[in-house]
Design a protein around this motif. Structure first.
Motif, mmCIF file in Angstrom:
data_model
loop_
_atom_site.group_PDB
_atom_site.id
_atom_site.type_symbol
_atom_site.label_atom_id
_atom_site.label_comp_id
_atom_site.label_asym_id
_atom_site.label_seq_id
_atom_site.Cartn_x
_atom_site.Cartn_y
_atom_site.Cartn_z
ATOM 1 N N GLU A 54 0.833 -1.217 0.000
ATOM 2 C CA GLU A 54 0.000 0.000 0.000
ATOM 3 C C GLU A 54 0.860 1.257 0.000
ATOM 4 O OE1 GLU A 54 -3.477 0.634 0.375
ATOM 5 O OE2 GLU A 54 -3.877 -1.439 -0.212
ATOM 6 N N LEU A 55 1.993 1.209 0.701
ATOM 7 C CA LEU A 55 2.884 2.370 0.769
ATOM 8 C C LEU A 55 3.744 2.510 -0.481
ATOM 9 C CD1 LEU A 55 4.216 2.101 4.425
ATOM 10 C CD2 LEU A 55 2.926 3.998 3.532
ATOM 11 N N SER A 56 3.759 1.499 -1.341
ATOM 12 C CA SER A 56 4.675 1.389 -2.494
ATOM 13 C C SER A 56 6.108 1.653 -2.069
ATOM 14 C CB SER A 56 4.306 2.331 -3.635
ATOM 15 O OG SER A 56 2.959 2.521 -3.740
ATOM 16 N N LEU A 57 6.476 1.083 -0.961
ATOM 17 C CA LEU A 57 7.815 1.258 -0.398
ATOM 18 C C LEU A 57 8.749 0.238 -1.053
ATOM 19 C CD1 LEU A 57 9.162 2.824 2.014
ATOM 20 C CD2 LEU A 57 8.613 0.850 3.409
ATOM 21 N N PRO A 58 9.824 0.678 -1.723
ATOM 22 C CA PRO A 58 10.718 -0.319 -2.313
ATOM 23 C C PRO A 58 11.440 -1.117 -1.228
ATOM 24 C CG PRO A 58 11.466 1.914 -2.808
ATOM 25 C CD PRO A 58 10.263 2.053 -1.966
ATOM 26 N N PRO A 59 11.451 -2.440 -1.331
ATOM 27 C CA PRO A 59 12.104 -3.248 -0.296
ATOM 28 C C PRO A 59 13.583 -2.938 -0.119
ATOM 29 C CG PRO A 59 10.729 -4.622 -1.670
ATOM 30 C CD PRO A 59 10.750 -3.281 -2.302
ATOM 31 N N GLU A 60 14.206 -2.285 -1.118
ATOM 32 C CA GLU A 60 15.632 -1.930 -0.985
ATOM 33 C C GLU A 60 15.835 -0.860 0.082
ATOM 34 O OE1 GLU A 60 14.432 -1.067 -4.693
ATOM 35 O OE2 GLU A 60 13.986 -3.147 -4.251
ATOM 36 N N GLU A 61 14.777 -0.137 0.430
ATOM 37 C CA GLU A 61 14.907 0.927 1.439
ATOM 38 C C GLU A 61 14.578 0.434 2.839
ATOM 39 O OE1 GLU A 61 12.679 4.382 0.289
ATOM 40 O OE2 GLU A 61 13.634 4.423 -1.683
ATOM 41 N N ILE A 62 14.340 -0.865 2.970
ATOM 42 C CA ILE A 62 13.948 -1.408 4.270
ATOM 43 C C ILE A 62 15.098 -2.235 4.840
ATOM 44 C CG2 ILE A 62 12.299 -2.885 5.479
ATOM 45 C CD1 ILE A 62 10.325 -2.394 3.233
ATOM 46 N N VAL A 63 15.343 -2.085 6.136
ATOM 47 C CA VAL A 63 16.225 -3.007 6.846
ATOM 48 C C VAL A 63 15.380 -3.685 7.922
ATOM 49 C CG1 VAL A 63 18.289 -3.281 8.269
ATOM 50 C CG2 VAL A 63 18.274 -1.581 6.466
ATOM 51 N N MET A 64 15.283 -4.990 7.856
ATOM 52 C CA MET A 64 14.512 -5.727 8.843
ATOM 53 C C MET A 64 15.471 -6.225 9.925
ATOM 54 S SD MET A 64 11.468 -5.767 7.328
ATOM 55 C CE MET A 64 10.777 -6.646 8.675
ATOM 56 N N VAL A 65 15.100 -6.015 11.169
ATOM 57 C CA VAL A 65 15.919 -6.513 12.271
ATOM 58 C C VAL A 65 15.042 -7.433 13.117
ATOM 59 C CG1 VAL A 65 17.464 -5.886 14.156
ATOM 60 C CG2 VAL A 65 17.186 -4.330 12.256
ATOM 61 N N THR A 66 15.558 -8.599 13.460
ATOM 62 C CA THR A 66 14.776 -9.539 14.262
ATOM 63 C C THR A 66 15.649 -10.115 15.366
ATOM 64 O OG1 THR A 66 15.357 -11.581 13.176
ATOM 65 C CG2 THR A 66 13.705 -10.284 12.118
ATOM 66 N N GLY A 67 15.004 -10.750 16.309
ATOM 67 C CA GLY A 67 15.734 -11.414 17.382
ATOM 68 C C GLY A 67 15.666 -12.920 17.215
ATOM 69 N N ILE A 68 15.296 -13.592 18.275
ATOM 70 C CA ILE A 68 15.200 -15.054 18.260
ATOM 71 C C ILE A 68 13.763 -15.436 18.610
ATOM 72 C CG2 ILE A 68 16.041 -17.185 19.371
ATOM 73 C CD1 ILE A 68 18.166 -15.817 17.623
ATOM 74 N N GLY A 69 13.272 -16.462 17.990
ATOM 75 C CA GLY A 69 11.923 -16.941 18.270
ATOM 76 C C GLY A 69 11.144 -17.167 17.003
#
Lengths: 84, 290
Positions: free
Chosen positions: B53-68
């Motif tokens: 919906e935001l038309s956000l290019p995935p190249e501009e995203i950094v995903m950070v996750t932990g454990i689980g």
């Protein structure tokens, strides 16, 4: 589950025709789409996919109004609605 | 990787795909490894919908996750740069990424045990700093991956593997805590409210400052086995029947809200964001030295 009033084959919205596509290889048979379709378009079937899960059956496709609730609720991206 | 002229460019590779959101996923990893009826897949779908919906290019995203289990939502399934970090430290790593790459959208998706339990202190201080991060806390009321142990968000009276008689502790209200700590946007939704959830995710991503969405998601295997709710639909029915909008909840007393899930937007502010202030101080200081 309560039965909906009216003819099960009756279409509620005339302008678009929706095509429901179920990707059987992705389905894990959790039956969330069957339980939460507001118009009871999907139902249980005896058909088993490659991994041994019971996939849903499209029993009343004409009733689908394309609300896409099943599409977003499905945890496996196995069901999609296309407007044609 | 360079593509030759004859090869299909990546944008068109999913034209024939069955699902419109498949272009945001690493399709070689599908179907997911989540259990049957798990809510994590729904959260992934709502997130992909929000990005779409935001038309956000995935190249501009950094995903950070932990454990689980919930940390598996962006890594490996979401097609963006991903940092899969140590248990509870997702927000600490995300703070570092955001300070060094302020133009990127840094989005954290992790579980309740990771964010509110083991990394609880990082959560409070990230919210206090009001750093421009987007945090989606997937709350399934237990430590699902390790076998359903009691977590800080387990409801009082619930049975889990480590509270086999019943849980005597009251649960941590993570969204309220973050709101009190000074975040710019806080809301809570469940996987049943999937349309408002996708809308809230969309808003949280675009909102400047610390934005936090608590997502109540079902765990029918590790949590459900102890409370005798074995399917995802059992949990979605529970969410539908016990959730209450925050506008209505404000008129009720605390006793009346004990078994209810309060959904909606808890807080929205426009306080100044941390990274901008930090860079401002840095440039002022370097100008002063010259």
């Amino acid at each position: 589950m309560a039965k909906l009033p009216g003819d099960p084959g009756k279409k509620l919205k005339a302008e678009d025709s929706q095509v429901i596509r179920i990707d059987e290889d992705y389905c894990k048979g959790c039956s969330i789409c069957i339980d939460f379709c507001p118009l009871e378009v999907l139902s249980e079937s005896d058909q088993i996919n490659r991994k041994g899960y019971y996939v849903p059956k499209i029993s009343r496709e004409q009733r689908c109004i394309g609300c896409r609730f099943c599409e977003l609720l499905c945890p496996e991206f196995a069901i999609t609605i296309k407007n044609e | 990787m360079k593509l030759s002229q004859t090869e299909t460019p990546p944008e068109d590779c999913c034209e024939d795909s069955n699902h419109r959101l498949h272009k945001y996923l690493r399709q070689e990893t599908l179907p997911t490894t989540f259990c049957v009826g798990c809510g994590c897949g729904t959260v992934l779908g709502a997130f992909a919908q929000a990005v779409d919906e935001l038309s956000l290019p995935p190249e501009e995203i950094v995903m950070v996750t932990g454990i689980g289990c919930s940390s598996w939502i962006p890594s490996p399934y979401f097609k963006a740069d991903t940092l899969h970090t140590t248990h509870g430290r997702a927000l600490a790593f995300a703070t570092g990424v955001k300070v060094m790459l302020p133009r990127m959208k840094v989005i954290v998706i992790a579980g309740d045990g990771d964010i509110a339990g083991i990394g609880g202190n990082h959560l409070i201080h990230a919210a206090r700093r009001n750093i421009d991060l987007t945090v989606f806390m997937v709350n399934n009321w237990n430590y699902g991956m390790t076998g359903g142990q009691m977590s800080p968000t387990t409801p009082q009276g619930a049975l889990t593997t480590t509270s086999p008689y019943h849980n005597v502790e009251p649960p941590l209200k993570a969204a309220e805590l973050v709101a009190a700590a000074g975040a710019n946007y806080v809301s809570r939704w469940t996987t049943y409210h999937v349309f408002p959830l996708a809308e809230a995710m969309q808003y949280a991503i675009s909102k400047k400052g610390f934005s936090f969405v608590e997502i109540i998601a079902q765990c029918p295997v590790s949590y459900g086995k102890m409370v005798n709710m074995r399917s995802g639909s059992d949990f979605l029915n529970l969410y539908r029947d016990t959730s209450i909008r925050i506008e209505q909840a404000r008129e009720l007393s605390e006793e009346e809200l004990v078994d209810k899930i309060v959904v909606g937007k808890l807080v929205e502010r426009d306080a100044e964001e941390y990274v901008t202030k930090l860079y401002q101080v840095n440039s002022e200081q370097s100008a002063h030295k010259e």
